[in-house]
Design a protein around this motif. Structure first.
Motif, PDB file in Angstrom:
ATOM      1  N   ALA A 112       0.852  -1.192   0.000  1.00 34.70           N
ATOM      2  CA  ALA A 112       0.000   0.000   0.000  1.00 34.70           C
ATOM      3  C   ALA A 112       0.884   1.237   0.000  1.00 34.70           C
ATOM      4  CB  ALA A 112      -0.910   0.003   1.231  1.00 34.70           C
ATOM      5  N   ILE A 113       0.456   2.280  -0.710  1.00 36.06           N
ATOM      6  CA  ILE A 113       1.305   3.454  -0.865  1.00 36.06           C
ATOM      7  C   ILE A 113       0.541   4.724  -0.514  1.00 36.06           C
ATOM      8  CG2 ILE A 113       0.840   3.414  -3.364  1.00 36.06           C
ATOM      9  CD1 ILE A 113       3.571   4.794  -3.743  1.00 36.06           C
ATOM     10  N   PHE A 114       1.175   5.547   0.308  1.00 33.92           N
ATOM     11  CA  PHE A 114       0.592   6.797   0.776  1.00 33.92           C
ATOM     12  C   PHE A 114       1.425   7.959   0.229  1.00 33.92           C
ATOM     13  CE2 PHE A 114       0.197   3.785   4.548  1.00 33.92           C
ATOM     14  CZ  PHE A 114      -0.961   3.206   4.055  1.00 33.92           C
ATOM     15  N   GLY A 115       0.774   8.892  -0.449  1.00 33.14           N
ATOM     16  CA  GLY A 115       1.462  10.017  -1.061  1.00 33.14           C
ATOM     17  C   GLY A 115       1.549  11.202  -0.122  1.00 33.14           C
ATOM     18  N   GLY A 116       2.751  11.771   0.004  1.00 37.85           N
ATOM     19  CA  GLY A 116       2.951  12.970   0.801  1.00 37.85           C
ATOM     20  C   GLY A 116       2.976  14.206  -0.073  1.00 37.85           C
ATOM     21  N   THR A 117       2.274  15.241   0.343  1.00 37.71           N
ATOM     22  CA  THR A 117       2.290  16.494  -0.418  1.00 37.71           C
ATOM     23  C   THR A 117       3.612  17.224  -0.193  1.00 37.71           C
ATOM     24  OG1 THR A 117       1.111  17.558   1.411  1.00 37.71           O
ATOM     25  CG2 THR A 117      -0.207  16.803  -0.472  1.00 37.71           C
ATOM     26  N   VAL A 118       4.034  17.965  -1.226  1.00 34.04           N
ATOM     27  CA  VAL A 118       5.319  18.665  -1.219  1.00 34.04           C
ATOM     28  C   VAL A 118       5.197  19.938  -0.380  1.00 34.04           C
ATOM     29  CG1 VAL A 118       7.076  19.773  -2.645  1.00 34.04           C
ATOM     30  CG2 VAL A 118       5.886  17.724  -3.489  1.00 34.04           C
ATOM     31  N   MET A 119       6.116  20.107   0.556  1.00 37.50           N
ATOM     32  CA  MET A 119       6.045  21.229   1.488  1.00 37.50           C
ATOM     33  C   MET A 119       6.576  22.517   0.848  1.00 37.50           C
ATOM     34  SD  MET A 119       7.004  19.292   5.063  1.00 37.50           S
ATOM     35  CE  MET A 119       8.735  19.343   4.739  1.00 37.50           C
ATOM     36  N   PRO A 120       6.175  23.684   1.359  1.00 36.13           N
ATOM     37  CA  PRO A 120       6.597  24.962   0.768  1.00 36.13           C
ATOM     38  C   PRO A 120       8.080  25.227   0.974  1.00 36.13           C
ATOM     39  CG  PRO A 120       5.370  25.338   2.790  1.00 36.13           C
ATOM     40  CD  PRO A 120       5.250  23.878   2.487  1.00 36.13           C
ATOM     41  N   PHE A 121       8.668  26.022   0.058  1.00 33.14           N
ATOM     42  CA  PHE A 121      10.081  26.375   0.199  1.00 33.14           C
ATOM     43  C   PHE A 121      10.378  27.783  -0.305  1.00 33.14           C
ATOM     44  CE2 PHE A 121       9.433  24.004  -3.682  1.00 33.14           C
ATOM     45  CZ  PHE A 121      10.270  24.557  -4.645  1.00 33.14           C
ATOM     46  N   ARG A 122       9.393  28.670  -0.239  1.00 33.05           N
ATOM     47  CA  ARG A 122       9.637  30.078  -0.573  1.00 33.05           C
ATOM     48  C   ARG A 122      10.674  30.645   0.400  1.00 33.05           C
ATOM     49  NH1 ARG A 122       8.018  33.409  -4.855  1.00 33.05           N
ATOM     50  NH2 ARG A 122       5.806  32.929  -4.584  1.00 33.05           N
ATOM     51  N   GLY A 123      11.630  31.394  -0.137  1.00 29.20           N
ATOM     52  CA  GLY A 123      12.694  31.975   0.666  1.00 29.20           C
ATOM     53  C   GLY A 123      13.970  31.167   0.663  1.00 29.20           C
ATOM     54  N   SER A 124      13.936  29.965   0.084  1.00 29.46           N
ATOM     55  CA  SER A 124      15.140  29.142   0.012  1.00 29.46           C
ATOM     56  C   SER A 124      16.202  29.825  -0.844  1.00 29.46           C
ATOM     57  CB  SER A 124      14.805  27.774  -0.584  1.00 29.46           C
ATOM     58  OG  SER A 124      15.973  27.098  -0.994  1.00 29.46           O
ATOM     59  N   ASN A 125      17.389  30.005  -0.281  1.00 28.41           N
ATOM     60  CA  ASN A 125      18.486  30.617  -1.033  1.00 28.41           C
ATOM     61  C   ASN A 125      19.038  29.685  -2.100  1.00 28.41           C
ATOM     62  OD1 ASN A 125      18.455  33.060   0.380  1.00 28.41           O
ATOM     63  ND2 ASN A 125      19.748  32.216   2.017  1.00 28.41           N
ATOM     64  N   TYR A 126      18.741  28.408  -1.968  1.00 27.32           N
ATOM     65  CA  TYR A 126      19.261  27.445  -2.932  1.00 27.32           C
ATOM     66  C   TYR A 126      18.411  27.408  -4.189  1.00 27.32           C
ATOM     67  CZ  TYR A 126      21.275  23.123  -4.738  1.00 27.32           C
ATOM     68  OH  TYR A 126      21.910  22.195  -5.523  1.00 27.32           O
ATOM     69  N   TYR A 127      17.088  27.483  -4.023  1.00 25.02           N
ATOM     70  CA  TYR A 127      16.211  27.337  -5.174  1.00 25.02           C
ATOM     71  C   TYR A 127      15.602  28.637  -5.678  1.00 25.02           C
ATOM     72  CZ  TYR A 127      16.402  22.252  -5.102  1.00 25.02           C
ATOM     73  OH  TYR A 127      16.829  20.952  -5.184  1.00 25.02           O
ATOM     74  N   HIS A 128      15.606  29.709  -4.902  1.00 23.84           N
ATOM     75  CA  HIS A 128      15.082  30.997  -5.371  1.00 23.84           C
ATOM     76  C   HIS A 128      13.705  30.821  -6.017  1.00 23.84           C
ATOM     77  CE1 HIS A 128      19.231  32.202  -4.705  1.00 23.84           C
ATOM     78  NE2 HIS A 128      19.636  31.311  -5.593  1.00 23.84           N
TER      79      HIS A 128
END
Length: 422
Positions: free
Chosen positions: A331-347
């Motif tokens: 059985a597989i449970f999907g996790g939603t992607v968390m926010p990352f606004r403000g990350s200096n790595y990904y802009h």
């Protein structure tokens, strides 16, 4: 017996033969059930990757050295066996001897030599693990308490040039030249927070057990957690599930992506080894995608069409992962992607944030997953939903701190797992 005798005397031979057949079948069924060994179940694991760069390799050579590593198991058992790995080696890994036992101090790698057990391979103390292969040890008759620290010490005769590792161990390992496998502690060892050649620990001896695999990136791997503290979110979940004999196996790799290789093989490429080959795996929680989304516009902008295509490709990959899990009864449970606004790595750009929201909406509503764990909703700032909640932000606006990992581990509903309903 009386009825069979009566049937024989009255000529009902077919009935007698049927009675005899049923009697013998019942006996052999009972004997078979009694003789059936308990299944091996993974209690700990790490995803394997090639060690690259000076930061991810010891300064001294592995050849002729003793390596001591400490891991925390999830469920316990009456026997254990090790799964060692040379998956990314370019020549054989030759081990002279291996010992396993309880740890007296995980931070210092201290052991009681009298509590250590020799690990054998087909009855031999040494093992030759071919390039690209993984290797199971013989069973070790060692009682393993749940949520305990286990120390693995190996004397390496010869290591390949290309080293198999798990970079983000968040646990201290120790290396010293020469044979010191039964030393209670090492004098002046080289220490580092990586695991090498160690893929898993499996236990046996308790019935009705299974494991949950957590497949993910650096958030599952525990970036932002505390070294030697075992406070990643899968660790928190393991503590909750140990009471119902469910193990947790962490298959997170920092920088991992669903679609393309990064600091390790992409999720689709490693799925068979990291999930399907995990003994006793019955559940899978997947939390991936932030690196796929973030990398796209990290150095240059792309068209809306390119962004839309990326989201569709991630969704298609998830469908593949779900199908492959279901084919093995997982059985597989999907996790939603968390926010990352403000990350200096990904802009993070507005278009990138839109990609995240579209993917999360698909995870929540597509019906592809057996259930959804809404990490995004639990971890975002209520006043700025494109940011992590400051209370759970490690400071880079991308990874949680230990408080955040506690929140994530406690978020997973325990009624998802069948053991609680029996």
């Amino acid at each position: 017996g009386l009825r069979a005798w009566f049937c024989m005397k009255t000529g009902h031979h077919r009935f007698v033969r049927l009675c005899a057949l049923l009697f013998v079948t019942c006996i052999f069924s009972d004997l078979s059930a009694a003789a059936t060994p308990l299944n091996w179940v993974a209690t700990w694991g790490s995803s394997q990757m090639p060690a690259s760069g000076a930061d991810n390799l010891p300064k001294q050579p592995f050849n002729g050295a003793t390596l001591r590593q400490v891991v925390r198991v999830s469920i316990g058992g009456e026997k254990l066996r090790l799964r060692l790995s040379n998956a990314f080696g370019d020549s054989p890994l030759i081990l002279r001897s291996v010992f396993v036992g309880p740890s007296r101090s995980s931070k210092g790698g201290v052991i009681d030599p009298h509590s250590q057990y020799p690990v054998l391979f087909n009855g031999n103390a040494s093992a030759m693990i071919p390039a690209g292969a993984e290797y199971l040890s013989d069973a070790v008759l060692m009682t393993v308490p749940p949520l305990s620290d286990v120390t693995i010490t190996m004397l390496i005769e010869r290591a390949p040039h290309s080293i198999t590792s798990h970079d983000g161990a968040r646990a201290t390992s120790f290396l010293v030249s020469g044979n010191h496998v039964l030393d209670d502690h090492f004098s002046s060892p080289e220490s580092f927070t990586h695991w090498y050649f160690l893929a898993g620990i499996e236990v046996q001896g308790i019935s009705n057990v299974a494991s949950v695999v957590t497949l993910g990136d650096s958030i599952t791997d525990g970036h932002g957690s505390s070294t030697d503290a075992n406070n990643r979110w899968p660790d928190v979940l393991a503590a909750r599930l140990s009471k119902v004999h469910l193990g947790v196996v962490n298959r997170g790799i920092g920088g991992n992506r669903v679609l393309q290789d990064g600091l390790g093989p992409n999720a689709l490429a490693r799925f068979d080894r990291d999930v399907l080959a995990t003994p006793g795996a019955r559940y899978l929680i997947i939390l991936e995608g932030v690196n796929d989304i973030g990398v796209l516009d990290r150095t240059e902008s792309h068209t809306v069409e390119t962004h839309n295509a990326l989201v569709r490709e991630i969704e298609a990959a998830y469908v593949q992962i779900v199908a492959r899990a279901h084919s093995q009864g997982i059985a597989i449970f999907g996790g939603t992607v968390m926010p990352f606004r403000g990350s200096n790595y990904y802009h993070l750009s507005d278009q990138t944030e839109a990609d995240r929201n579209v993917l999360n909406q698909w995870i929540r509503t597509s019906g592809v997953f057996d259930s959804v764990i809404d990490f995004d909703k639990a971890m975002r700032d209520p006043s700025r939903p494109d940011h992590l909640d400051p209370a759970v932000d490690c400071g880079d606006h991308l990874h949680p701190n230990p408080t955040g990992y506690m929140r994530m581990g406690e978020l997973v509903p325990l009624d998802l797992f069948w053991q609680l309903n029996q």
